[in-house]
Design a protein around this motif. Structure first.
Motif, PDB file in Angstrom:
ATOM      1  N   HIS A 192     -19.606 122.292  36.879  1.00  0.00           N
ATOM      2  CA  HIS A 192     -19.066 120.931  37.016  1.00  0.00           C
ATOM      3  C   HIS A 192     -18.009 120.705  35.941  1.00  0.00           C
ATOM      4  O   HIS A 192     -18.212 121.052  34.782  1.00  0.00           O
ATOM      5  CB  HIS A 192     -20.181 119.892  36.850  1.00  0.00           C
ATOM      6  N   SER A 193     -16.858 120.138  36.336  1.00  0.00           N
ATOM      7  CA  SER A 193     -15.834 119.732  35.393  1.00  0.00           C
ATOM      8  C   SER A 193     -15.351 120.927  34.559  1.00  0.00           C
ATOM      9  O   SER A 193     -14.951 121.956  35.098  1.00  0.00           O
ATOM     10  CB  SER A 193     -16.395 118.602  34.516  1.00  0.00           C
ATOM     11  N   ALA A 249     -16.274 119.105  41.357  1.00  0.00           N
ATOM     12  CA  ALA A 249     -15.326 118.244  40.622  1.00  0.00           C
ATOM     13  C   ALA A 249     -14.845 118.981  39.375  1.00  0.00           C
ATOM     14  O   ALA A 249     -14.930 118.468  38.255  1.00  0.00           O
ATOM     15  CB  ALA A 249     -15.978 116.916  40.259  1.00  0.00           C
ATOM     16  N   SER A 253      -4.961 111.839  34.274  1.00  0.00           N
ATOM     17  CA  SER A 253      -6.009 110.870  34.624  1.00  0.00           C
ATOM     18  C   SER A 253      -6.174 109.900  33.457  1.00  0.00           C
ATOM     19  O   SER A 253      -5.642 110.135  32.363  1.00  0.00           O
ATOM     20  CB  SER A 253      -7.324 111.609  34.877  1.00  0.00           C
ATOM     21  N   PHE A 256     -16.014 108.016  34.167  1.00  0.00           N
ATOM     22  CA  PHE A 256     -16.875 109.167  34.445  1.00  0.00           C
ATOM     23  C   PHE A 256     -17.809 108.950  35.629  1.00  0.00           C
ATOM     24  O   PHE A 256     -18.100 109.903  36.357  1.00  0.00           O
ATOM     25  CB  PHE A 256     -17.702 109.489  33.200  1.00  0.00           C
ATOM     26  N   ALA A 270     -14.086 115.582  44.213  1.00  0.00           N
ATOM     27  CA  ALA A 270     -14.507 114.184  44.104  1.00  0.00           C
ATOM     28  C   ALA A 270     -13.282 113.298  44.306  1.00  0.00           C
ATOM     29  O   ALA A 270     -12.403 113.217  43.448  1.00  0.00           O
ATOM     30  CB  ALA A 270     -15.147 113.924  42.744  1.00  0.00           C
ATOM     31  N   ASP A 325     -12.204 110.588  41.596  1.00  0.00           N
ATOM     32  CA  ASP A 325     -12.416 111.069  40.227  1.00  0.00           C
ATOM     33  C   ASP A 325     -11.349 110.491  39.297  1.00  0.00           C
ATOM     34  O   ASP A 325     -10.151 110.647  39.546  1.00  0.00           O
ATOM     35  CB  ASP A 325     -12.350 112.598  40.212  1.00  0.00           C
ATOM     36  N   PRO A 343      -8.079 114.348  41.159  1.00  0.00           N
ATOM     37  CA  PRO A 343      -8.578 115.123  42.294  1.00  0.00           C
ATOM     38  C   PRO A 343      -7.599 116.189  42.782  1.00  0.00           C
ATOM     39  O   PRO A 343      -8.023 117.223  43.305  1.00  0.00           O
ATOM     40  CB  PRO A 343      -8.822 114.054  43.370  1.00  0.00           C
ATOM     41  N   GLU A 392      -8.355 119.404  41.045  1.00  0.00           N
ATOM     42  CA  GLU A 392      -9.505 120.074  41.658  1.00  0.00           C
ATOM     43  C   GLU A 392      -9.101 120.760  42.958  1.00  0.00           C
ATOM     44  O   GLU A 392      -9.455 121.919  43.214  1.00  0.00           O
ATOM     45  CB  GLU A 392     -10.614 119.057  41.925  1.00  0.00           C
ATOM     46  N   SER A 428     -17.125 109.634  42.360  1.00  0.00           N
ATOM     47  CA  SER A 428     -16.651 109.683  40.982  1.00  0.00           C
ATOM     48  C   SER A 428     -16.811 111.089  40.417  1.00  0.00           C
ATOM     49  O   SER A 428     -17.325 112.004  41.081  1.00  0.00           O
ATOM     50  CB  SER A 428     -17.447 108.709  40.113  1.00  0.00           C
ATOM     51  N   HIS A 429     -16.404 111.241  39.166  1.00  0.00           N
ATOM     52  CA  HIS A 429     -16.558 112.536  38.490  1.00  0.00           C
ATOM     53  C   HIS A 429     -18.031 112.942  38.420  1.00  0.00           C
ATOM     54  O   HIS A 429     -18.352 114.129  38.482  1.00  0.00           O
ATOM     55  CB  HIS A 429     -15.958 112.449  37.089  1.00  0.00           C
ATOM     56  N   VAL A 461     -20.334 113.116  40.460  1.00  0.00           N
ATOM     57  CA  VAL A 461     -20.790 113.247  41.848  1.00  0.00           C
ATOM     58  C   VAL A 461     -22.162 113.919  41.936  1.00  0.00           C
ATOM     59  O   VAL A 461     -22.930 113.639  42.856  1.00  0.00           O
ATOM     60  CB  VAL A 461     -19.737 114.003  42.689  1.00  0.00           C
TER      61      VAL A 461
END
Length: 241
Positions: A69-70, A92, A112, A145, A188, A191, A196, A199, A217-218, A220
């Motif tokens: 994730h992330s 995400a 972002s 977040f 996401a 996000d 996004p 991603e 959202s981030h 997710v």
């Protein structure tokens, strides 16, 4: 599939979170009979974090599906080169190219809101100058977040977040495991921590099977654990076959 042939899922959290962010996903995977491990990502730098996660994977008997994730997406991109890693799932997440850093990938796209809401602090480094690490300003954490997570939960997540070393933004990926391993990705759609399009671009470049989570959202994995678990289960079934 018999239990012995089911790949083990290793869930790698990203920055500003910890392994409990996978709680709903873990419960769903366990109900499906899929073995799962959720180690603590050190968050001290891409090379060291990837080496740690690779060592976790290498000590598991049988095939492994790494899920990131992330920032964890960058980590599994490198750690995924471990011999028993059979597939990669990006949630995400950043999907890096070999020789690319998070900062370079992010820099291809409009920023972002995350960057303007990071709080810097120092931490001791043995034998060297203090390092710099970042968290999200607690007042902005829910919006950036986890906008689709209940407020009572985000208030806890905001004060429990783990800091990411500044080194993680600049270190480059030594390898891109998606070049030799199949991959899946969930984008996401709402996000505010990672654009996004970042991603989407990374996932499509990697040839991943992409699922769009509109309005997510981030966080997710917290807000839509069943959707995340379903994609992971799909990857597990594919590599087992």
């Amino acid at each position: 599939m018999t239990e012995s042939t089911v790949p083990t899922v290793v869930l790698v959290h990203g920055a500003f979170a910890d392994s409990t962010s996978w709680s709903g996903v873990i419960a769903d995977l366990q109900e499906r009979g899929i073995p799962v491990v959720a180690p603590a990502n050190p968050l001290r730098g891409l090379a060291g974090d990837a080496a740690y996660i690779a060592s976790v994977a290498a000590q598991i008997d049988g095939p492994v599906v790494l899920v990131g994730h992330s920032y964890g997406g960058g980590v599994i991109t490198v750690a995924g080169a471990a011999d028993n890693v059979a597939g990669l799932v990006y949630i995400a997440a950043y999907v890096l190219e070999e020789g690319e850093s998070l900062g370079e990938l992010q820099g291809r796209f409009p920023a972002s809101p995350l960057g303007d809401n990071l709080v810097a602090a120092s931490y001791p480094v043995e034998g060297g100058e203090p390092g710099t690490e970042f968290t999200i300003a607690p007042a902005k954490f829910p919006e950036i977040f986890a906008a689709d997570v209940p407020a009572a939960t985000t208030e806890v997540l905001a004060v429990a977040q783990r800091a990411l070393s500044a080194k993680a933004f600049a270190e480059t990926a030594s390898v891109a495991a998606w070049k030799t391993k199949p991959s899946w990705a969930l984008v996401a759609g709402a996000d505010l921590a990672i654009n996004p399009d970042v991603e989407r671009f990374g996932a499509e470049r990697a040839g991943a099977k992409v699922v769009e989570a509109d309005g997510a959202s981030h966080a997710v994995a917290v807000s839509r654990p069943k959707d995340v678990a379903a994609l992971i289960a799909e990857a597990v079934a594919a590599v087992a076959a």
